[in-house]
Design a protein around this motif. Structure first.
Motif, mmCIF file in Angstrom:
data_model
loop_
_atom_site.group_PDB
_atom_site.id
_atom_site.type_symbol
_atom_site.label_atom_id
_atom_site.label_comp_id
_atom_site.label_asym_id
_atom_site.label_seq_id
_atom_site.Cartn_x
_atom_site.Cartn_y
_atom_site.Cartn_z
ATOM 1 N N MET A 1 6.955 5.207 -17.775
ATOM 2 C CA MET A 1 7.284 6.555 -17.328
ATOM 3 C C MET A 1 6.846 6.726 -15.879
ATOM 4 O O MET A 1 5.781 6.241 -15.494
ATOM 5 N N THR A 2 7.652 7.402 -15.079
ATOM 6 C CA THR A 2 7.308 7.686 -13.689
ATOM 7 C C THR A 2 6.842 9.133 -13.561
ATOM 8 O O THR A 2 7.076 9.964 -14.434
ATOM 9 N N SER A 3 6.203 9.440 -12.455
ATOM 10 C CA SER A 3 5.741 10.803 -12.230
ATOM 11 C C SER A 3 6.936 11.718 -11.939
ATOM 12 O O SER A 3 8.027 11.266 -11.570
ATOM 13 N N ILE A 4 6.717 13.014 -12.077
ATOM 14 C CA ILE A 4 7.796 13.970 -11.802
ATOM 15 C C ILE A 4 8.199 13.910 -10.333
ATOM 16 O O ILE A 4 9.362 14.171 -9.994
ATOM 17 N N TYR A 5 7.277 13.543 -9.451
ATOM 18 C CA TYR A 5 7.584 13.485 -8.018
ATOM 19 C C TYR A 5 8.387 12.232 -7.679
ATOM 20 O O TYR A 5 9.272 12.270 -6.814
ATOM 21 N N GLN A 6 8.097 11.132 -8.352
ATOM 22 C CA GLN A 6 8.930 9.937 -8.195
ATOM 23 C C GLN A 6 10.354 10.219 -8.665
ATOM 24 O O GLN A 6 11.318 9.746 -8.060
ATOM 25 N N ARG A 7 10.491 10.970 -9.738
ATOM 26 C CA ARG A 7 11.827 11.278 -10.253
ATOM 27 C C ARG A 7 12.636 12.063 -9.237
ATOM 28 O O ARG A 7 13.818 11.789 -9.025
ATOM 29 N N VAL A 8 12.024 13.046 -8.616
ATOM 30 C CA VAL A 8 12.790 13.899 -7.717
ATOM 31 C C VAL A 8 13.067 13.221 -6.369
ATOM 32 O O VAL A 8 14.119 13.430 -5.764
ATOM 33 N N LEU A 9 12.161 12.365 -5.921
ATOM 34 C CA LEU A 9 12.356 11.705 -4.624
ATOM 35 C C LEU A 9 13.138 10.409 -4.726
ATOM 36 O O LEU A 9 13.764 9.983 -3.750
ATOM 37 N N GLY A 10 13.099 9.761 -5.879
ATOM 38 C CA GLY A 10 13.806 8.493 -6.021
ATOM 39 C C GLY A 10 13.271 7.455 -5.044
ATOM 40 O O GLY A 10 12.063 7.357 -4.812
ATOM 41 N N PRO A 11 14.167 6.669 -4.413
ATOM 42 C CA PRO A 11 13.719 5.623 -3.480
ATOM 43 C C PRO A 11 12.912 6.156 -2.298
ATOM 44 O O PRO A 11 12.105 5.415 -1.725
ATOM 45 N N GLU A 12 13.103 7.429 -1.948
ATOM 46 C CA GLU A 12 12.357 7.990 -0.812
ATOM 47 C C GLU A 12 10.861 8.100 -1.093
ATOM 48 O O GLU A 12 10.071 8.290 -0.168
ATOM 49 N N PHE A 13 10.475 8.002 -2.367
ATOM 50 C CA PHE A 13 9.058 8.034 -2.703
ATOM 51 C C PHE A 13 8.305 6.918 -1.983
ATOM 52 O O PHE A 13 7.135 7.080 -1.608
ATOM 53 N N ASN A 14 8.968 5.797 -1.752
ATOM 54 C CA ASN A 14 8.330 4.661 -1.084
ATOM 55 C C ASN A 14 8.084 4.900 0.396
ATOM 56 O O ASN A 14 7.380 4.111 1.040
ATOM 57 N N ARG A 15 8.647 5.965 0.960
ATOM 58 C CA ARG A 15 8.394 6.303 2.360
ATOM 59 C C ARG A 15 7.044 6.992 2.539
ATOM 60 O O ARG A 15 6.561 7.128 3.664
ATOM 61 N N LEU A 16 6.441 7.426 1.449
ATOM 62 C CA LEU A 16 5.179 8.148 1.545
ATOM 63 C C LEU A 16 4.028 7.199 1.830
ATOM 64 O O LEU A 16 4.061 6.019 1.477
ATOM 65 N N HIS A 17 2.987 7.722 2.452
ATOM 66 C CA HIS A 17 1.759 6.955 2.691
ATOM 67 C C HIS A 17 1.205 6.484 1.342
ATOM 68 O O HIS A 17 1.291 7.203 0.343
ATOM 69 N N PRO A 18 0.618 5.284 1.276
ATOM 70 C CA PRO A 18 0.097 4.778 -0.006
ATOM 71 C C PRO A 18 -0.856 5.746 -0.708
ATOM 72 O O PRO A 18 -0.829 5.846 -1.940
ATOM 73 N N GLU A 19 -1.688 6.448 0.044
ATOM 74 C CA GLU A 19 -2.616 7.390 -0.589
ATOM 75 C C GLU A 19 -1.880 8.603 -1.146
ATOM 76 O O GLU A 19 -2.280 9.163 -2.170
ATOM 77 N N ILE A 20 -0.801 9.006 -0.495
ATOM 78 C CA ILE A 20 0.015 10.104 -1.014
ATOM 79 C C ILE A 20 0.764 9.637 -2.260
ATOM 80 O O ILE A 20 0.876 10.373 -3.255
ATOM 81 N N ARG A 21 1.259 8.395 -2.234
ATOM 82 C CA ARG A 21 1.917 7.857 -3.429
ATOM 83 C C ARG A 21 0.950 7.818 -4.604
ATOM 84 O O ARG A 21 1.328 8.089 -5.745
#
Length: 226
Positions: A1-21
């Protein structure tokens, strides 16, 4: 299962800083929580006529009519499934003013109906707010509020924005200081700035046993409507 924020951002989630991820990347199955402790450099509210509006919100832990500088602050993010089976994340913010703790409570879900984050504000989830989420240029996340809906019993309607405010939130990780920073601004298109705060905090990640989420972070009422 992924987080709700990963679901809404999709591939753009990987653009976030590692600590924000890390802070936005856990779900209920991970059994961890993020507990932030820090200081708000400034907590403020708008002109005098906003005070009754904020006082009404404070009754349900939605904003408050108090301001100050260097205010000790905590934020509690727990992930769980609500009684409707929806993946949910708490946002319990506590501001330690002299002689009084002020709370700003919210619970967020990913709405299958709206395909975006819905933020339920306050202790009774009376207000459901659509959230547009995007990566920020500094590696943080940007959250902007949109349509708002009021729910109580059989009553349900889209809340008129002339009586409310739009929130603009940015949270990011400060590499130089090694901590998180956040800036929140709530404004009304006609009446101007209403409420906000800005500051910094460090996050601790703790293990959460089954049934170990503190009772005071849960809303007193859960709303099915999104």
């Amino acid at each position: 299962m992924t987080s709700i924020y990963q679901r809404v951002l999709g591939p753009e989630f990987n653009r976030l800083h590692p600590e924000i991820r890390r802070r936005f990347g856990f779900c209920s199955e991970d059994r961890i929580a993020s507990i932030g402790r820090g200081v708000m450099d400034r907590v403020w509210y708008g002109r005098a006529f906003t005070k009754p509006f904020l006082s009404l919100g404070a009754w349900r832990n939605i904003m408050f009519p108090q301001q100050g500088e260097n205010v000790p602050f905590t934020i509690e993010n727990y992930a769980y499934k609500d009684r409707f089976g929806r993946e949910t994340v708490t946002w319990i913010r506590k501001f330690q003013f002299p002689g009084r703790i002020r709370r700003f409570d919210a619970t967020m879900i990913y709405s299958e109906q709206r395909h975006k984050i819905v933020d339920y504000l306050g202790t009774h989830q009376h207000l459901a707010v659509e959230i547009d989420m995007s990566p920020a240029e500094n590696g943080g996340v940007r959250l902007r509020s949109g349509n708002q809906y009021f729910y109580e019993g059989w009553i349900g309607f889209r809340f008129p924005m002339r009586f409310s405010g739009y929130a603009d939130v940015c949270e990011w990780f400060d590499e130089q200081e090694g901590l998180f920073r956040i800036e929140v601004n709530v404004a009304n298109p006609a009446f101007g700035p209403l409420f906000g705060y800005s500051g910094r905090f460090r996050a601790e990640y703790i293990h959460v046993e089954e049934g170990g989420i503190p009772a005071d972070v849960f809303p007193l009422r859960e709303e099915r409507r999104e």
